[in-house]
Design an enzyme around this catalytic site. Structure first.
Site, PDB file in Angstrom:
ATOM      1  N   HIS A 184      24.587  74.957  41.343  1.00  0.00           N
ATOM      2  CA  HIS A 184      24.922  73.909  40.366  1.00  0.00           C
ATOM      3  C   HIS A 184      25.752  72.802  41.005  1.00  0.00           C
ATOM      4  O   HIS A 184      26.707  73.076  41.748  1.00  0.00           O
ATOM      5  CB  HIS A 184      25.695  74.521  39.198  1.00  0.00           C
ATOM      6  CG  HIS A 184      25.667  73.693  37.954  1.00  0.00           C
ATOM      7  ND1 HIS A 184      26.333  72.490  37.847  1.00  0.00           N
ATOM      8  CD2 HIS A 184      25.043  73.884  36.768  1.00  0.00           C
ATOM      9  CE1 HIS A 184      26.121  71.978  36.647  1.00  0.00           C
ATOM     10  NE2 HIS A 184      25.351  72.800  35.973  1.00  0.00           N
ATOM     11  N   PHE A 232      42.901  63.577  47.896  1.00  0.00           N
ATOM     12  CA  PHE A 232      42.037  64.749  47.915  1.00  0.00           C
ATOM     13  C   PHE A 232      42.871  66.025  47.901  1.00  0.00           C
ATOM     14  O   PHE A 232      43.789  66.197  48.706  1.00  0.00           O
ATOM     15  CB  PHE A 232      41.151  64.711  49.155  1.00  0.00           C
ATOM     16  CG  PHE A 232      40.191  65.863  49.256  1.00  0.00           C
ATOM     17  CD1 PHE A 232      39.268  66.093  48.240  1.00  0.00           C
ATOM     18  CD2 PHE A 232      40.206  66.704  50.354  1.00  0.00           C
ATOM     19  CE1 PHE A 232      38.377  67.154  48.333  1.00  0.00           C
ATOM     20  CE2 PHE A 232      39.319  67.758  50.446  1.00  0.00           C
ATOM     21  CZ  PHE A 232      38.389  67.987  49.428  1.00  0.00           C
ATOM     22  N   VAL A 233      42.565  66.913  46.957  1.00  0.00           N
ATOM     23  CA  VAL A 233      43.231  68.216  46.861  1.00  0.00           C
ATOM     24  C   VAL A 233      42.205  69.261  47.311  1.00  0.00           C
ATOM     25  O   VAL A 233      41.302  69.624  46.547  1.00  0.00           O
ATOM     26  CB  VAL A 233      43.695  68.497  45.414  1.00  0.00           C
ATOM     27  CG1 VAL A 233      44.425  69.830  45.338  1.00  0.00           C
ATOM     28  CG2 VAL A 233      44.575  67.361  44.904  1.00  0.00           C
ATOM     29  N   GLY A 276      46.143  60.834  37.606  1.00  0.00           N
ATOM     30  CA  GLY A 276      46.470  61.424  38.894  1.00  0.00           C
ATOM     31  C   GLY A 276      46.280  60.455  40.039  1.00  0.00           C
ATOM     32  O   GLY A 276      45.755  59.348  39.876  1.00  0.00           O
ATOM     33  N   TRP A 301      41.068  72.253  45.160  1.00  0.00           N
ATOM     34  CA  TRP A 301      40.683  71.951  43.782  1.00  0.00           C
ATOM     35  C   TRP A 301      39.538  70.949  43.656  1.00  0.00           C
ATOM     36  O   TRP A 301      38.605  71.139  42.899  1.00  0.00           O
ATOM     37  CB  TRP A 301      41.897  71.407  43.013  1.00  0.00           C
ATOM     38  CG  TRP A 301      41.636  71.149  41.563  1.00  0.00           C
ATOM     39  CD1 TRP A 301      41.212  69.973  40.995  1.00  0.00           C
ATOM     40  CD2 TRP A 301      41.764  72.068  40.479  1.00  0.00           C
ATOM     41  NE1 TRP A 301      41.076  70.106  39.629  1.00  0.00           N
ATOM     42  CE2 TRP A 301      41.414  71.392  39.287  1.00  0.00           C
ATOM     43  CE3 TRP A 301      42.162  73.410  40.404  1.00  0.00           C
ATOM     44  CZ2 TRP A 301      41.441  72.016  38.037  1.00  0.00           C
ATOM     45  CZ3 TRP A 301      42.191  74.035  39.154  1.00  0.00           C
ATOM     46  CH2 TRP A 301      41.834  73.336  37.995  1.00  0.00           C
ATOM     47  N   GLY A 302      39.628  69.857  44.393  1.00  0.00           N
ATOM     48  CA  GLY A 302      38.657  68.782  44.213  1.00  0.00           C
ATOM     49  C   GLY A 302      39.109  67.860  43.096  1.00  0.00           C
ATOM     50  O   GLY A 302      40.240  67.367  43.097  1.00  0.00           O
TER      51      GLY A 302
END
Length: 550
Positions: free
Chosen positions: A82, A167-168, A163, A171-172
């Site tokens: 997905h 880039f985390v 936020g 998490w994205g």
């Protein structure tokens, strides 16, 4: 009625049972939230959660789920069929009961702000919540997926709505929105992933990209055939089959059966077998009944009972192919409703009569009038059934198929008013017992009592409207129905006339205490007309029946 919003967060984890259950526990443990469904997929490596609650509760429930996911999911290790952009990939809020789309937009923005602030993750708004037209559609935001997010965040046009544009890695990003019901519908094929995706490109509204038209010469001339449809093809290793995975964003305009039939056509053209389908998460009852109505009309079937219509749909679409489809667990209305039948209509006949004959003021004349109307409709339905499917009256079958459904539906609709009338009386009595210690108390009590009176007027008035709607159908039925049902129809129409008289007396007894003269005059005019219509219609039908002696 309570305020109910549905939230359907999709998390990028469909294989780790402990993580899936921990997220579910975060939702279920939130006060005011009811977790309705957890639908994991191993090949997609994704789990769809469905829960409902008040606007305040669903925001907190989504936050609790996100808090668990933040520590349990690492997107750097994630793979799946997905498309996804983050650990909490998408989180829509959907109006269900006594709430507006604006309420859902408020929830989406409140959740986004809190999520970004607490977890320090970028959040995009989509759907009705999006302020940016370029972010209305989820695929636009998710383009490039998690892997392309670092580059995307560097572009000014992709600055998050909430936020920092940072880039985390674990998490994205998360996409949050407000929308109407979306039906997630997967059609199973004995095919390859590429063949399934080829069909998905044919039917989805977006159609093919410029580099995709070479895939199949015959197919390339008809891309994007279906409005309100998003689609992708993938392969389910655990089931050893491919799927065309479809999101129907407006099932009223593009019903489930229309999508299924279009995919069936393409599969037949490619000599591929369709082996059932799957609904992911929950589905509105209306969407399923649409399918039943289509196949009933297509195959000239006559079905009245709701549960039988559901069986037809489950069979025709093969909804049990990958696991049981239980309507009580998959249809949203069944999941959120309390007991459909009230205490009075649930009683046996003996207990109801004894309760009416007791010292209690409820059930009273209003409940009895509603029951009388339901019984009158039932006698009409009985006459219809005894005129249908009988060799002696085979020529009436087509007409009975037309006349029976409205009588049967009206019979069932009227049953709920037996309890509604008693509840209206209770509402008024509770208002009358409110304190009167101060002028403010007196004003609030008076307002509550007037509201109670309006309900007590509205319920029998509605019963009169529903009852009177049956006369044209009953007139036609009386003309042709099985002559052996003559006396039943005579009793039925007299009972309906009595029911309307009952609503008249109940309306008038409550109307006199209403203070709004304009409403009083309007209601008085309507209920007077209702009685005249019932009298005239009853007399006309009795005359028709008296003239039938064959």
């Amino acid at each position: 009625m309570p305020r109910v919003i549905e939230c359907v967060p999709n998390f990028s984890e469909g294989r780790n049972k402990e993580v899936i259950e921990a997220i579910a526990s975060g939702i279920a443990g939130t006060d005011g939230c009811t977790l309705l469904d957890v639908d994991p997929g191993a090949s997609t490596n994704r789990t769809v959660y469905t829960f409902v609650g008040s606007p305040e509760s669903v925001v907190e429930g989504a936050l609790n789920a996100a808090r668990v996911a933040y520590h349990a999911i690492d997107m750097r290790k994630h793979t799946g069929e997905h498309p996804r952009i983050g650990a909490l990939d998408v989180c829509p809020f959907i109006p269900v009961q006594n709430v507006s789309m604006e309420d859902c937009i408020d929830c989406a923005k409140e959740f986004s702000e809190k999520l970004a602030l607490e977890l320090g993750v970028p959040v995009y708004l989509y759907g009705e919540a999006a302020d940016n037209e370029d972010r209305k559609h989820l695929p636009q935001i998710r383009a490039g997926e998690f892997e392309g997010l670092p580059e995307k965040l560097c572009k000014p046009e992709w600055k998050p709505d909430y936020g920092l544009a940072e880039f985390v890695p674990n998490w994205g990003a998360t996409v949050v929105g407000a929308r109407t019901f979306l039906v997630a519908f997967n059609i199973n094929l004995l095919a390859t992933k590429e063949q399934a995706h080829r069909i998905a490109l044919n039917i989805r509204e977006q159609g093919r990209g410029k580099d995709q038209h070479h895939i199949h010469r015959r197919m390339r001339l008809r891309p994007g055939r279906m409005k309100n449809v998003q689609a992708i093809g993938w392969y389910l290793d655990e089931a050893n089959l491919a799927q065309v995975s479809v999101n129907i964003t407006d099932y009223k305009s593009t019903p489930i059966h229309m999508v299924y039939e279009e995919i069936l056509k393409d599969a037949q053209e490619l000599n591929l077998a369709v082996v059932g389908s799957q609904i992911v998460g929950l589905v509105p009852l209306e969407a399923i009944i649409q399918v039943a109505d289509y196949y009933m009309e297509k195959d000239n079937l006559f079905i009245l009972e709701e549960d039988q219509k559901l069986r037809l749909v489950i069979n025709r679409l093969g909804l049990n192919s990958l696991g049981p489809f239980s309507p009580k667990e998959r249809i949203i209305e069944y999941m959120i409703s309390e007991d459909k039948e009230g205490p009075l209509i649930s009683m046996d006949i003996r207990d109801f009569i004894l309760t009416v004959g007791s010292r209690s003021p409820t059930p009273g004349g209003g409940s009895v009038a509603a029951l009388s109307a339901a019984l009158g409709a039932a006698l009409g339905a009985m006459a219809g059934f005894l005129s249908y499917g009988n060799k002696k009256f085979y020529e009436l079958d087509a007409k009975m198929r037309k006349l029976l459904p409205p009588l049967y539906k009206t019979m069932k609709d009227l049953m709920s008013f037996v309890d509604a009338d008693a509840a209206a009386f209770s509402e008024y009595m509770l208002a009358s017992k409110l304190p009167q210690d101060t002028e403010e108390d007196k004003a609030l009590r008076e307002e509550a009592m007037q509201d109670g009176l309006m309900t007590a007027v509205h319920v029998p008035l509605t019963v009169s409207r529903i009852t009177n709607s049956m006369w044209p159908t009953l007139k036609e039925l009386a003309t042709v129905a099985n002559i052996n049902c003559k006396s039943d129809l005579q009793v039925g129409v007299r009972t309906l006339e009595t029911a309307v008289w009952g609503t008249f007396y109940n309306v008038m007894t409550n109307l006199k205490d209403l203070k709004d003269d304009e409403i009083k005059a309007k209601v008085k005019k309507e209920i007077d007309a209702a009685v005249h219509l019932a009298q005239a219609s009853c007399a006309e039908i009795l005359s028709i029946l008296d003239g039938r002696n064959e």
